[in-house]
Every structure is written in C-alpha cells, then in structure tokens.
Enzyme design. Structure first.
Site, short mmCIF file in Angstrom:
data_model
loop_
_atom_site.label_atom_id
_atom_site.label_comp_id
_atom_site.label_asym_id
_atom_site.label_seq_id
_atom_site.Cartn_x
_atom_site.Cartn_y
_atom_site.Cartn_z
N LYS A 52 40.23 43.70 30.70
CA LYS A 52 40.39 45.07 31.22
C LYS A 52 41.15 45.92 30.21
O LYS A 52 40.78 47.07 29.93
CB LYS A 52 41.11 45.04 32.58
CG LYS A 52 40.23 44.46 33.68
CD LYS A 52 40.99 44.07 34.93
CE LYS A 52 40.06 43.33 35.90
NZ LYS A 52 40.76 42.81 37.08
N GLN A 96 46.71 42.25 39.62
CA GLN A 96 45.71 41.19 39.49
C GLN A 96 45.91 40.12 40.56
O GLN A 96 47.02 39.59 40.71
CB GLN A 96 45.79 40.58 38.07
CG GLN A 96 44.74 39.53 37.78
CD GLN A 96 43.32 40.11 37.73
OE1 GLN A 96 43.09 41.20 37.22
NE2 GLN A 96 42.36 39.37 38.26
N ASP A 119 41.25 49.54 42.08
CA ASP A 119 40.53 48.31 42.46
C ASP A 119 39.81 48.51 43.79
O ASP A 119 38.97 47.70 44.18
CB ASP A 119 41.52 47.13 42.60
CG ASP A 119 41.35 46.12 41.48
OD1 ASP A 119 40.30 46.14 40.81
OD2 ASP A 119 42.27 45.30 41.28
#
Ligand code: NAP
Length: 292
Positions: A52, A96, A119
């Site tokens: 990312k 994450q 997200d």
C-alpha cells in the site's frame, strides 16, 4: 479461458490516478495523504501494508506508516486513531487487520472518523453501501466490482455464488452484486461453513467468488462450464523449495478449474492489486470530499 488480470487493470487505474495527482500538483492543490497503522510483525500484514505504501509512492500520494509492537495497548491505539482523526494533513487512514487478540477490532474500527475510513469498514460506510449512498466501499469488494466493470463482464441476471461471509469481503460483496447497478443485478447466494450441498450450489454459479482462505478448495467438479471465477483467497503455503520458503495460494485449484471457465483471476495478480487500487481511489475521494 481468459485471465482476469487484476495487476494489469490496477496499473491502468494507477496511471489514471498518477495523472490526476500531476494535475493537482500543477494547480497547486493538496496531494492526498494516506496513513497506515501496523501492529506487530505478521509477515502477511507487513507485505500488504508495504504494498500500500509502495502504491502511494508510485502514484505520488503522501504516505505515513505508523508501527507498534504486538504488545501495544488498546488505549494507545485508540489515542492514535483519535490523533489521526484530528490530523488535518491526513486525508484517510487504515488500521491493518487482524489486530492482536487483546485488542477489540470493532472498537478500533468504530473509532475511525467515517470520513477518513478509506478501508470502508466503519458501520456508517457499510450502512451507506447498503442504501447505495456515496461513501467509502470496502476495498476488496470495490476492487472486484471495478475488475468486473473494466473487463466488461456481464453480471445482470446472472447467478452469483459467494463462498465466505466475512464482514470485509463476502457480505459486502453479496450486497453490491445484488444491487440495481452495473455491475450488479445478480441473484446472489452467500455461503459459509454451515452451508449444505455446497458443490450443488456452486454448480449453479455463472459467477463464482471464493473468499474462505482454504488453498485449492474449489475444484473443477464444483464449477459450471463457462463460469467466471474470482479467487479472493491468499494463503501462505509453506514450501521450502521456494526462495522465500512459501508461496501464495488462492482458494481455487487454478490448474484444473481454468480450462472449464470463461474468465478466472490468478493468485497472485488478481484481486490483491485491485484491493490496493481501490484503497488509492478511496484516499483521493476522501481528500476531494473535504473540498481540497
Ligand atoms: P475470513 O474472515 O477468514 O472467514 C472465512 C469465511 O469462509 C467464513 O465466512 C467461513 O464461514 C467461510 N468458510 C470456511 N470454510 C468454509 C467451507 N468449507 N465452505 C464454505 N465457507 C467456508 O474471510 P476473509 O477475511 O474474507 O478472508 C478469506 C480469504 O481471502 C483469506 O485467504 C484472506 O487472506 C483473503 N483476502 C484477500 C484479500 C485480497 O485483497 N486479495 C482481501 C481480504 C481477504 P463461517 O462464517 O461459517 O465461519
């Protein structure tokens, strides 16, 4: 059989984003800034976060990686989330997953400002998705929708079977594919570990999506001739003969399934790169929605 090349499609998207950023730079506008929180040293999580950050560099986004030891407290993590919510230089951020067991993932997810939740895991964004109100779509389902769209895969009226009902992949994808949109308008069956007659159900699928994390689970006898196969699974399988000591496996027995289907995503190089591309799209949108 045609390969649904997520890597190539994601490169296309990254090129478009790079041009958009160049344009912003030339006009003296702000550059999107994505922050990522990584807890612990899990190999898979580190690989995903690094990919990312690398994508941000390629496109010209700003990025910040914040790392904590496995033993970090929930309190410290919540305080960091709050600080990122308030940091005006950060347009979007992710935590994450998975997090260590002593940390409540839902609590952390809910603490993220929905306007920075790139997200798309916050209940507000999931609610907006159900009502088809613009917000942030979860990155993996959004990436799959974009992959279908950009490769002109027809979905209207098709039977779609999804294996796995996680909050981040299976469930949101079942909603997106059933909506009155294009891609969409599928008749969706969402299956899980308690589903009976799974093979028979899979055989009804024009579009079969596997997101369970079991290498090679979908075998050729479960697949209808001409089906479209989307393999979300990414499991590290130990193999000492490989330079890294492991390889990445999807949920589909690719070698035997591929000859039967019309389209299939490879692993790696299918859904994974599209997830990252979606995150980048969401980050640019997060900044634009602020009117910057
Ligand atoms: P998950 O939380 O790991 O849950 C697995 C799901 O599979 C559960 O819903 C489970 O059912 C279901 N399942 C397990 N065994 C099954 C069986 N025999 N038949 C039918 N369903 C079964 O799911 P996830 O987080 O979505 O992850 C799934 C896989 O996708 C993993 O390999 C993960 O690494 C990968 N992934 C890839 C990306 C990407 O960008 N490529 C993104 C996210 C995830 P129950 O609910 O009944 O337990």
């Amino acid at each position: 059989m045609q390969l649904l090349d997520g890597k190539a499609t994601s490169e296309e998207i990254k090129k478009e984003l790079t041009l958009a950023i160049l344009d912003r730079k030339q006009n003296g506008k702000k550059i999107p800034h994505l922050a990522a929180i990584l807890v612990g040293n899990d190999g898979g999580s580190m690989t995903y976060v690094n990919a990312k950050v690398k994508a941000c560099e390629e496109i010209g986004f700003e990025s910040t990686l914040i790392r904590y030891d496995e033993s970090v407290s929930e309190e410290i993590l919540l305080a960091k989330v709050q600080a990122l919510n308030e940091d005006k230089s950060v347009d979007g951020f992710i935590v994450q997953l998975p997090l260590p067991k002593h940390i409540d993932e839902l609590l952390i997810t809910q603490a993220i400002d929905p306007k920075k939740d790139v997200d798309g895991f916050h209940p507000v964004n999931l609610g907006n998705m159900i009502l088809n109100i613009p917000g942030f779509l979860p990155a993996t389902p959004a990436g799959i929708m974009e992959l279908l769209k950009r490769n002109n895969i027809e979905t209207e009226g098709k039977n779609c079977v999804i294996l796995g009902r996680s909050n981040i992949v299976g469930q949101p994808l079942s909603i997106l594919l059933a909506q009155n949109t294009n891609p969409g308008n599928c008749t969706v069956t969402l299956t899980h570990s308690k589903t009976k007659n799974l093979k028979e159900i899979c055989l009804t699928a024009d579009i079969l999506i596997a997101a369970i994390g079991k290498p090679g689970f979908v075998t050729a006898d479960m697949v209808k001739n001409g089906a479209v196969i989307i393999d979300v699974g990414t499991t590290r399988v130990i193999d000492e003969s490989r330079p890294r000591g492991w390889y990445l496996s999807g949920d589909v027995d690719f070698v035997n399934v591929a000859p039967k289907c019309s389209f299939i995503t490879p692993v790696p190089g299918g859904v994974g790169p599209m997830t990252i591309a979606s995150l980048m799209i969401n980050t640019l949108r997060a900044m634009e929605l602020k009117g910057k």
